[in-house]
Design an enzyme around this catalytic site. Structure first.
Site, PDB file in Angstrom:
ATOM      1  CG  LEU A  89      -6.679  -8.215   8.067  1.00 33.30           C
ATOM      2  CD1 LEU A  89      -7.429  -9.483   8.448  1.00 33.30           C
ATOM      3  CD2 LEU A  89      -5.225  -8.573   7.732  1.00 33.30           C
TER       4      LEU A  89
ATOM      5  CG  ASN B 164      -7.294  -2.928  -6.244  1.00 40.61           C
ATOM      6  OD1 ASN B 164      -6.352  -3.663  -5.961  1.00 40.61           O
ATOM      7  ND2 ASN B 164      -7.711  -1.963  -5.418  1.00 40.61           N
TER       8      ASN B 164
ATOM      9  CG  ASP C  54      -2.007   1.021   1.138  1.00 41.91           C
ATOM     10  OD1 ASP C  54      -2.294   1.491   0.022  1.00 41.91           O
ATOM     11  OD2 ASP C  54      -2.587   1.369   2.181  1.00 41.91           O
TER      12      ASP C  54
ATOM     13  CD  GLU D 291       2.004 -12.452  16.442  1.00 41.39           C
ATOM     14  OE1 GLU D 291       1.783 -11.277  16.804  1.00 41.39           O
ATOM     15  OE2 GLU D 291       1.623 -13.446  17.084  1.00 41.39           O
TER      16      GLU D 291
HETATM   17  C1  FPP Z   1      -2.174  -0.065  -3.291  1.00 38.48           C
HETATM   18  O1  FPP Z   1      -1.584   1.210  -3.208  1.00 38.48           O
HETATM   19  C2  FPP Z   1      -1.526  -0.790  -4.373  1.00 38.48           C
HETATM   20  C3  FPP Z   1      -2.168  -1.412  -5.385  1.00 38.48           C
HETATM   21  C4  FPP Z   1      -3.632  -1.453  -5.516  1.00 38.48           C
HETATM   22  C5  FPP Z   1      -1.415  -2.079  -6.464  1.00 38.48           C
HETATM   23  C6  FPP Z   1      -0.214  -2.831  -6.021  1.00 38.48           C
HETATM   24  C7  FPP Z   1       0.554  -3.182  -7.214  1.00 38.48           C
HETATM   25  C8  FPP Z   1       1.881  -3.086  -7.344  1.00 38.48           C
HETATM   26  C9  FPP Z   1       2.816  -2.718  -6.254  1.00 38.48           C
HETATM   27  C10 FPP Z   1       2.499  -3.396  -8.648  1.00 38.48           C
HETATM   28  C11 FPP Z   1       2.611  -4.860  -8.720  1.00 38.48           C
HETATM   29  C12 FPP Z   1       3.448  -5.190  -9.799  1.00 38.48           C
HETATM   30  C13 FPP Z   1       3.785  -6.433 -10.091  1.00 38.48           C
HETATM   31  C14 FPP Z   1       4.829  -6.586 -11.082  1.00 38.48           C
HETATM   32  C15 FPP Z   1       3.165  -7.605  -9.469  1.00 38.48           C
HETATM   33  P1  FPP Z   1      -2.452   2.492  -3.586  1.00 38.48           P
HETATM   34  O2  FPP Z   1      -2.248   2.819  -4.993  1.00 38.48           O
HETATM   35  O3  FPP Z   1      -3.872   2.268  -3.191  1.00 38.48           O
HETATM   36  O4  FPP Z   1      -1.770   3.573  -2.703  1.00 38.48           O
HETATM   37  P2  FPP Z   1      -2.438   4.887  -2.099  1.00 38.48           P
HETATM   38  O5  FPP Z   1      -3.232   4.410  -0.910  1.00 38.48           O
HETATM   39  O6  FPP Z   1      -1.268   5.693  -1.725  1.00 38.48           O
HETATM   40  O7  FPP Z   1      -3.294   5.508  -3.166  1.00 38.48           O
END
Ligand code: FPP
Length: 231
Positions: free
Chosen positions: A184, A58, A10, A196
């Site tokens: 979660l 998402n 996140d 944990e």
């Molecule tokens: C949440 O942060 C993150 C996601 C919904 C996407 C996670 C995906 C990646 C890290 C890329 C994965 C790549 C591969 C190659 C598997 P957010 O965008 O909701 O953060 P914010 O709360 O700051 O908006």
């Protein structure tokens, strides 16, 4: 050491915003962190790691962001061939049927080819939801009963866990959530029953090997009783 460490990646969006960059740049950087931390966990002797890459919720994000995440994910699938060579078992958790055929076939193929490796298992949760996981398992259990393959009394915890997307991995020992939130978010609800929980304010793209060490140290300091009394 924890056997199974799970990560909620996140904070990509906020990381980018702080720098005046687009959210997609944050996701790209988050993808780099994912690769670095997965490798480091392997080097540290962790047997199972699971990363939350994309949830069933998402899809509600703007199309441009969903497309960018799919592109990152697709690039990773191409590159993941080398993980099979590195003796890493790859598992994709979630309902794959929603992805284009080419992508879902690639995931299934990578899972099949890497099934033989048992030292290190990397699970990537894509189109995954904890409630959805429990529901699909419940539906399959109901069907088995309906078809009289099993009787309801045979459905114990072990049997049910074998129907979850995570059938091949043990329950989570340590869940790491950077990004400041303490929840979660529908991730591995069944599997985190006795995990944990480690929360940190660091945004995922900045999450480092040192932060991982800190989380593991926190875990090592915990007294896990699993509902029992002090030993
Ligand atoms: C949440 O942060 C993150 C996601 C919904 C996407 C996670 C995906 C990646 C890290 C890329 C994965 C790549 C591969 C190659 C598997 P957010 O965008 O909701 O953060 P914010 O709360 O700051 O908006």
């Amino acid at each position: 050491m924890p056997r199974h460490v799970a990560f909620i990646m996140d904070g990509n969006g906020r990381w980018a915003k702080k720098r005046g960059l687009s959210r997609n740049v944050g996701h790209k950087k988050g993808g780099d962190t994912f690769r670095e931390i997965a490798r480091y966990a392997k080097d540290c002797g962790i047997e199972y790691v699971t990363f939350f890459a994309f949830s069933t919720e998402n899809w509600k994000r703007p199309k441009e962001e969903v497309d960018a995440l799919m592109k990152l994910f697709s690039e990773y699938l191409d590159e993941a061939e080398s993980y099979a060579k590195e003796k890493t078992r790859l598992i994709f958790l979630g309902d794959k049927s929603i992805f284009p055929r080419e992508m879902s076939d690639k995931m299934t193929d990578l899972e099949k080819k890497s099934r033989q490796f048992s030292d290190f298992t990397l699970s990537l949760a894509v189109n995954y939801g904890g409630k959805d996981d429990i529901l699909q398992a419940a539906k399959r259990a109901a069907k088995l009963c309906f078809d009289r393959d099993i009787s309801p009394s045979e459905i114990d915890e072990k049997f049910f866990a074998g129907l979850l997307y995570t059938y091949a991995v043990p329950d989570v020992d340590l869940l790491i959530r950077p990004g400041g939130e303490r929840r979660l978010s529908n991730f591995l609800l069944w599997q985190c029953a006795y995990a944990e929980l480690y929360f940190s304010d660091i945004l995922w793209p900045d999450f480092s090997k040192k932060d991982f060490d800190e989380a593991v140290n926190y875990y090592r300091g915990r007294n896990r009783r699993f509902g029992n009394v002090e030993g």
